[in-house]
Design an enzyme around this catalytic site. Structure first.
Site, PDB file in Angstrom:
ATOM      1  N   SER A 114      57.468 -12.363   1.975  1.00  0.00           N
ATOM      2  CA  SER A 114      57.485 -11.074   2.869  1.00  0.00           C
ATOM      3  C   SER A 114      58.421 -11.404   3.604  1.00  0.00           C
ATOM      4  CB  SER A 114      56.096 -10.538   3.168  1.00  0.00           C
ATOM      5  OG  SER A 114      55.583 -11.448   4.224  1.00  0.00           O
ATOM      6  N   CYS A 115      58.573 -12.429   4.509  1.00  0.00           N
ATOM      7  CA  CYS A 115      59.376 -12.240   5.675  1.00  0.00           C
ATOM      8  C   CYS A 115      60.785 -13.399   5.290  1.00  0.00           C
ATOM      9  CB  CYS A 115      58.617 -13.101   6.781  1.00  0.00           C
ATOM     10  SG  CYS A 115      58.392 -14.482   6.499  1.00  0.00           S
ATOM     11  N   GLY A 116      60.723 -14.226   4.237  1.00  0.00           N
ATOM     12  CA  GLY A 116      62.003 -14.948   4.123  1.00  0.00           C
ATOM     13  C   GLY A 116      62.086 -16.085   5.099  1.00  0.00           C
ATOM     14  N   CYS A 118      61.633 -17.299   7.988  1.00  0.00           N
ATOM     15  CA  CYS A 118      60.991 -17.080   9.548  1.00  0.00           C
ATOM     16  C   CYS A 118      61.046 -17.932  10.294  1.00  0.00           C
ATOM     17  CB  CYS A 118      59.591 -16.630   9.076  1.00  0.00           C
ATOM     18  SG  CYS A 118      59.150 -15.191   8.004  1.00  0.00           S
TER      19      CYS A 118
END
Length: 282
Positions: A114-116, A118
């Site tokens: 979802s966030c790559g 991070c």
């Protein structure tokens, strides 16, 4: 490999009636990406197009710019207890004349679907230098009507989504609205890496006359991936982040959000959108 979807038992409650049935779910498995044998990232992804995913990831990191930069991409041994290969470890071997970047613990991060990326130490670490400055000459000129038609074309091409409802998608369109490629993945950033990686291996970078459409929101990371591939237009069906808008303004990227029906918000690069066409129809 037949691992894009999996079947699981589910108890359904519909209209007060309880039933048991199998349900089709999108598959999610870890992929370890190695560069010349050294691990650099782990991402949770939907199996399939793994080589393209790894190549696209390395384009966004500024490591690759052309198909000739890659000597080969192979699956490494990642065996289960019974000795069968998991196909969850990919090694990208660079061509002899391609410099190997400094791989530090800062880069050796866990990437969620979802966030790559991070785990990068700071925003400056993400702002890699673009190998392909956005230089669509003459600039693309897209009508709002053409942009408005793209989400339906993307949706029609989402085969796995129809069975699971659990995938993000990224699609490349020509300036005339022709669908050039579409990839699905549990992670929106993986879907973009897959279309960019395929373009790299097919010798189509930079994508200077293409429009990238994503099925979710437009994060800074997705804007960065578009810039690194030389894509001049990024459109999303949901909202962009503030950093994505800032990056678009800095690099000349056209950024469109909330692309739903005939409605859209243009956050940057409005010179590529024929807004006069709207006024002419009023």
């Amino acid at each position: 490999m037949g691992r894009v979807t999996e079947r699981r038992r589910v108890i359904r409650v519909r209209g007060g009636v309880v039933s048991t049935r199998p349900d089709t779910l999108v598959a999610e498995e870890p992929l370890e990406i190695r560069l010349n044998g050294r691990p650099i990232a782990i991402t949770m992804r939907t199996p399939g197009d793994d080589f393209a995913l790894a190549a696209g990831f390395l384009v966004s990191e500024g490591v690759l710019a052309a198909a000739s930069d890659v000597r080969n991409i192979v699956y490494c041994a990642g065996a289960k207890d019974d000795g069968t290969n998991t196909y969850n470890v990919v090694d990208v071997r660079l061509a002899p004349d391609v410099p190997v970047p400094d791989i530090t613990l800062e880069r050796n991060v866990y990437t969620t679907s979802s966030c790559g990326l991070c785990g990068k130490a700071s925003l400056d670490a993400v702002r890699t230098t673009a190998r392909f400055p956005i230089a669509d000459t003459p600039p693309l000129r897209l009508s709002p009507a053409l942009l408005a038609a793209l989400p339906d074309r993307l949706r029609e091409a989402q085969r796995v989504f129809d069975r699971t409802g659990g995938l993000h998608a990224a699609a490349l369109f020509s300036e005339d609205g022709e669908l050039l490629d579409v990839r699905e993945d549990v992670g929106r950033h993986n879907a973009v890496d897959k279309v960019v990686g395929r373009a790299l291996t097919e010798g189509r970078l930079p994508l200077a006359r293409a429009v990238l459409l994503v099925s979710g929101r437009a994060s800074f990371e997705l804007a960065q991936k578009a810039v690194m591939a030389g894509i001049p237009v990024l459109a999303a069906v949901s909202a962009p982040s503030s950093l994505a808008v800032d990056l678009a303004a800095e690099t000349g990227l056209t950024l469109v959000g909330f692309l739903r029906g005939q409605d859209m918000n243009v956050y940057a690069g409005e010179h590529r959108i024929d807004l006069d066409a709207i006024a002419a129809t009023r």
